[in-house]
Design a protein around this motif. Structure first.
Motif, PDB file in Angstrom:
ATOM      1  N   GLN A  39     -30.107  40.175  24.631  1.00 53.39           N
ATOM      2  CA  GLN A  39     -29.667  38.557  24.747  1.00 53.39           C
ATOM      3  C   GLN A  39     -28.229  38.399  24.000  1.00 53.39           C
ATOM      4  O   GLN A  39     -27.649  37.421  23.930  1.00 53.39           O
ATOM      5  CB  GLN A  39     -30.713  37.683  24.224  1.00 53.39           C
ATOM      6  N   ILE A  40     -27.947  39.473  23.412  1.00 52.54           N
ATOM      7  CA  ILE A  40     -26.528  39.440  22.486  1.00 52.54           C
ATOM      8  C   ILE A  40     -25.302  40.235  23.308  1.00 52.54           C
ATOM      9  O   ILE A  40     -25.842  41.433  23.638  1.00 52.54           O
ATOM     10  CB  ILE A  40     -26.631  40.100  21.060  1.00 52.54           C
ATOM     11  N   GLY A  41     -24.235  39.468  23.416  1.00 51.89           N
ATOM     12  CA  GLY A  41     -23.344  40.183  23.885  1.00 51.89           C
ATOM     13  C   GLY A  41     -22.371  40.979  22.989  1.00 51.89           C
ATOM     14  O   GLY A  41     -21.747  41.997  23.440  1.00 51.89           O
ATOM     15  N   LEU A  42     -22.427  40.775  21.693  1.00 49.28           N
ATOM     16  CA  LEU A  42     -21.691  41.523  20.819  1.00 49.28           C
ATOM     17  C   LEU A  42     -22.368  41.184  19.345  1.00 49.28           C
ATOM     18  O   LEU A  42     -22.575  40.017  19.038  1.00 49.28           O
ATOM     19  CB  LEU A  42     -20.258  40.759  20.761  1.00 49.28           C
ATOM     20  N   LEU A  43     -22.469  42.133  18.665  1.00 49.74           N
ATOM     21  CA  LEU A  43     -22.912  41.996  17.186  1.00 49.74           C
ATOM     22  C   LEU A  43     -21.560  42.644  16.358  1.00 49.74           C
ATOM     23  O   LEU A  43     -21.252  43.813  16.653  1.00 49.74           O
ATOM     24  CB  LEU A  43     -24.096  43.229  16.827  1.00 49.74           C
ATOM     25  N   LEU A  44     -20.976  41.764  15.756  1.00 54.90           N
ATOM     26  CA  LEU A  44     -19.781  41.934  14.985  1.00 54.90           C
ATOM     27  C   LEU A  44     -20.033  41.942  13.439  1.00 54.90           C
ATOM     28  O   LEU A  44     -20.470  40.902  12.817  1.00 54.90           O
ATOM     29  CB  LEU A  44     -18.747  40.611  15.474  1.00 54.90           C
ATOM     30  N   ASP A  45     -19.437  42.967  13.058  1.00 54.70           N
ATOM     31  CA  ASP A  45     -19.569  43.249  11.478  1.00 54.70           C
ATOM     32  C   ASP A  45     -18.289  43.175  11.019  1.00 54.70           C
ATOM     33  O   ASP A  45     -17.119  43.709  11.115  1.00 54.70           O
ATOM     34  CB  ASP A  45     -20.255  44.592  11.216  1.00 54.70           C
ATOM     35  N   VAL A  46     -18.060  42.078  10.006  1.00 52.68           N
ATOM     36  CA  VAL A  46     -16.809  41.508   9.307  1.00 52.68           C
ATOM     37  C   VAL A  46     -16.726  42.270   7.826  1.00 52.68           C
ATOM     38  O   VAL A  46     -15.847  41.623   7.452  1.00 52.68           O
ATOM     39  CB  VAL A  46     -16.819  40.059   9.393  1.00 52.68           C
ATOM     40  N   ARG A  47     -17.427  43.301   7.746  1.00 52.54           N
ATOM     41  CA  ARG A  47     -17.235  43.597   6.272  1.00 52.54           C
ATOM     42  C   ARG A  47     -16.142  44.833   6.383  1.00 52.54           C
ATOM     43  O   ARG A  47     -15.714  45.022   7.361  1.00 52.54           O
ATOM     44  CB  ARG A  47     -18.550  44.538   5.826  1.00 52.54           C
ATOM     45  N   GLU A  48     -15.889  45.316   5.383  1.00 50.20           N
ATOM     46  CA  GLU A  48     -14.622  46.314   5.002  1.00 50.20           C
ATOM     47  C   GLU A  48     -14.941  47.509   5.495  1.00 50.20           C
ATOM     48  O   GLU A  48     -16.480  47.959   5.542  1.00 50.20           O
ATOM     49  CB  GLU A  48     -14.239  46.282   3.578  1.00 50.20           C
ATOM     50  N   ALA A  72      -9.179  39.170  17.363  1.00 52.55           N
ATOM     51  CA  ALA A  72     -10.003  38.099  18.359  1.00 52.55           C
ATOM     52  C   ALA A  72      -8.857  37.477  19.235  1.00 52.55           C
ATOM     53  O   ALA A  72      -9.356  37.006  20.155  1.00 52.55           O
ATOM     54  CB  ALA A  72     -10.358  37.079  17.661  1.00 52.55           C
ATOM     55  N   ASP A  73      -7.374  37.766  18.990  1.00 55.51           N
ATOM     56  CA  ASP A  73      -6.526  36.967  19.782  1.00 55.51           C
ATOM     57  C   ASP A  73      -5.717  38.083  20.679  1.00 55.51           C
ATOM     58  O   ASP A  73      -5.257  38.907  20.539  1.00 55.51           O
ATOM     59  CB  ASP A  73      -5.261  36.817  18.994  1.00 55.51           C
ATOM     60  N   PRO A  74      -6.184  37.971  22.167  1.00 59.25           N
ATOM     61  CA  PRO A  74      -5.847  38.807  23.018  1.00 59.25           C
ATOM     62  C   PRO A  74      -4.302  38.925  23.303  1.00 59.25           C
ATOM     63  O   PRO A  74      -3.865  39.972  23.896  1.00 59.25           O
ATOM     64  CB  PRO A  74      -6.401  38.491  24.424  1.00 59.25           C
ATOM     65  N   THR A  75      -3.570  38.122  22.539  1.00 62.09           N
ATOM     66  CA  THR A  75      -2.081  38.092  22.863  1.00 62.09           C
ATOM     67  C   THR A  75      -1.523  39.148  21.802  1.00 62.09           C
ATOM     68  O   THR A  75      -0.328  39.336  21.750  1.00 62.09           O
ATOM     69  CB  THR A  75      -1.302  36.793  22.886  1.00 62.09           C
ATOM     70  N   THR A  76      -2.124  39.542  20.896  1.00 60.26           N
ATOM     71  CA  THR A  76      -1.785  40.425  19.822  1.00 60.26           C
ATOM     72  C   THR A  76      -1.673  41.747  19.949  1.00 60.26           C
ATOM     73  O   THR A  76      -2.595  42.362  20.690  1.00 60.26           O
ATOM     74  CB  THR A  76      -2.399  39.982  18.428  1.00 60.26           C
ATOM     75  N   PRO A  77      -0.861  42.703  19.187  1.00 59.39           N
ATOM     76  CA  PRO A  77      -1.162  44.008  19.732  1.00 59.39           C
ATOM     77  C   PRO A  77      -2.380  44.866  18.888  1.00 59.39           C
ATOM     78  O   PRO A  77      -2.725  46.017  19.265  1.00 59.39           O
ATOM     79  CB  PRO A  77       0.113  44.650  18.949  1.00 59.39           C
ATOM     80  N   TYR A  78      -2.842  44.053  18.145  1.00 57.81           N
ATOM     81  CA  TYR A  78      -4.224  44.420  17.405  1.00 57.81           C
ATOM     82  C   TYR A  78      -5.333  44.030  18.184  1.00 57.81           C
ATOM     83  O   TYR A  78      -6.469  44.381  17.728  1.00 57.81           O
ATOM     84  CB  TYR A  78      -4.210  43.728  15.985  1.00 57.81           C
ATOM     85  N   ALA A  79      -5.479  43.355  19.141  1.00 61.25           N
ATOM     86  CA  ALA A  79      -6.495  42.668  20.035  1.00 61.25           C
ATOM     87  C   ALA A  79      -7.507  43.918  20.379  1.00 61.25           C
ATOM     88  O   ALA A  79      -7.070  45.036  20.669  1.00 61.25           O
ATOM     89  CB  ALA A  79      -6.089  42.096  21.256  1.00 61.25           C
ATOM     90  N   LYS A  80      -8.835  43.464  19.778  1.00 54.15           N
ATOM     91  CA  LYS A  80      -9.968  44.404  20.287  1.00 54.15           C
ATOM     92  C   LYS A  80     -10.547  43.976  21.507  1.00 54.15           C
ATOM     93  O   LYS A  80     -11.101  42.768  21.469  1.00 54.15           O
ATOM     94  CB  LYS A  80     -10.987  44.448  19.072  1.00 54.15           C
ATOM     95  N   PRO A  81     -10.772  44.749  22.584  1.00 55.02           N
ATOM     96  CA  PRO A  81     -11.202  44.103  23.910  1.00 55.02           C
ATOM     97  C   PRO A  81     -12.355  44.154  23.588  1.00 55.02           C
ATOM     98  O   PRO A  81     -13.237  43.036  24.400  1.00 55.02           O
ATOM     99  CB  PRO A  81     -10.798  45.413  24.920  1.00 55.02           C
ATOM    100  N   GLU A  82     -13.130  44.866  22.586  1.00 62.49           N
ATOM    101  CA  GLU A  82     -14.848  44.533  22.480  1.00 62.49           C
ATOM    102  C   GLU A  82     -15.080  43.202  22.106  1.00 62.49           C
ATOM    103  O   GLU A  82     -15.920  42.703  22.256  1.00 62.49           O
ATOM    104  CB  GLU A  82     -15.438  45.532  21.394  1.00 62.49           C
ATOM    105  N   LEU A  83     -13.962  42.487  21.590  1.00 59.62           N
ATOM    106  CA  LEU A  83     -14.190  41.238  21.172  1.00 59.62           C
ATOM    107  C   LEU A  83     -13.518  40.214  22.024  1.00 59.62           C
ATOM    108  O   LEU A  83     -14.251  39.407  22.407  1.00 59.62           O
ATOM    109  CB  LEU A  83     -13.498  41.133  19.652  1.00 59.62           C
ATOM    110  N   THR A  84     -12.232  40.398  22.510  1.00 58.59           N
ATOM    111  CA  THR A  84     -11.638  39.511  23.238  1.00 58.59           C
ATOM    112  C   THR A  84     -12.307  39.274  24.764  1.00 58.59           C
ATOM    113  O   THR A  84     -11.931  38.226  25.383  1.00 58.59           O
ATOM    114  CB  THR A  84     -10.229  39.824  23.504  1.00 58.59           C
ATOM    115  N   THR A  85     -12.977  40.127  25.156  1.00 56.48           N
ATOM    116  CA  THR A  85     -13.712  39.879  26.414  1.00 56.48           C
ATOM    117  C   THR A  85     -15.005  39.316  26.534  1.00 56.48           C
ATOM    118  O   THR A  85     -15.645  39.127  27.344  1.00 56.48           O
ATOM    119  CB  THR A  85     -13.759  41.444  27.048  1.00 56.48           C
TER     120      THR A  85
END
Length: 141
Positions: A39-48, A72-85
């Motif tokens: 039921q989860i689309g993404l499990l995001l770990d925000v630790r270091e 998380a911002d699809p307009t940046t060069p750092y965007a992660k598709p795993e998150l932005t999609t």
């Protein structure tokens, strides 16, 4: 007349408590159940990365809180598709104990992510419950 809060600013605990008023939380048991049921689309770990390498939840995506807005911002060069999609997917945010994940979930919500929750107790509680973990290098995609 100034209040002590306005003179000294807010404490970390106060900031997390304010976020808790608007961000839903799941227990680790609830998170595990939802993950097991798909039921989860993404499990995001925000630790270091150093925390991640010592252990993380299988299937989680690493996005350290310090880079979260850029990932998380699809307009940046750092965007992660795993998150932005996954803007409308059910996202569980996890950290070590639940504070950073609460703030990260609030950030994602403010960026237009529509179904974000924080995992109370974080990775520490997940491990304490004996739920599956794995170790590995923090590769940033």
């Amino acid at each position: 007349m100034s209040t002590p809060n306005s003179e000294q600013g807010k404490s970390a605990i106060q900031i997390v408590a304010e976020a808790r008023k608007t961000i839903p939380e799941l227990t680790v048991a609830q998170a595990r159940e939802k993950l097991d049921q798909g039921q989860i689309g993404l499990l995001l770990d925000v630790r270091e990365p150093v925390e991640w390498e010592k252990g993380h939840i299988p299937g989680a995506v690493l996005a350290p809180r310090g880079m979260l807005e850029w990932y998380a911002d699809p307009t940046t060069p750092y965007a992660k598709p795993e998150l932005t999609t996954k803007r409308d997917a059910h996202i569980i945010v996890a950290c070590a104990s639940g504070g950073r994940s609460m703030l990260a979930a609030q950030t994602l919500q403010s960026m237009g992510y529509t179904n974000v929750v924080s995992m109370a107790g974080g990775f520490n509680e997940w491990s304490k419950q004996g739920f599956p973990t794995e170790e590995g290098t923090a590769e940033m995609k």
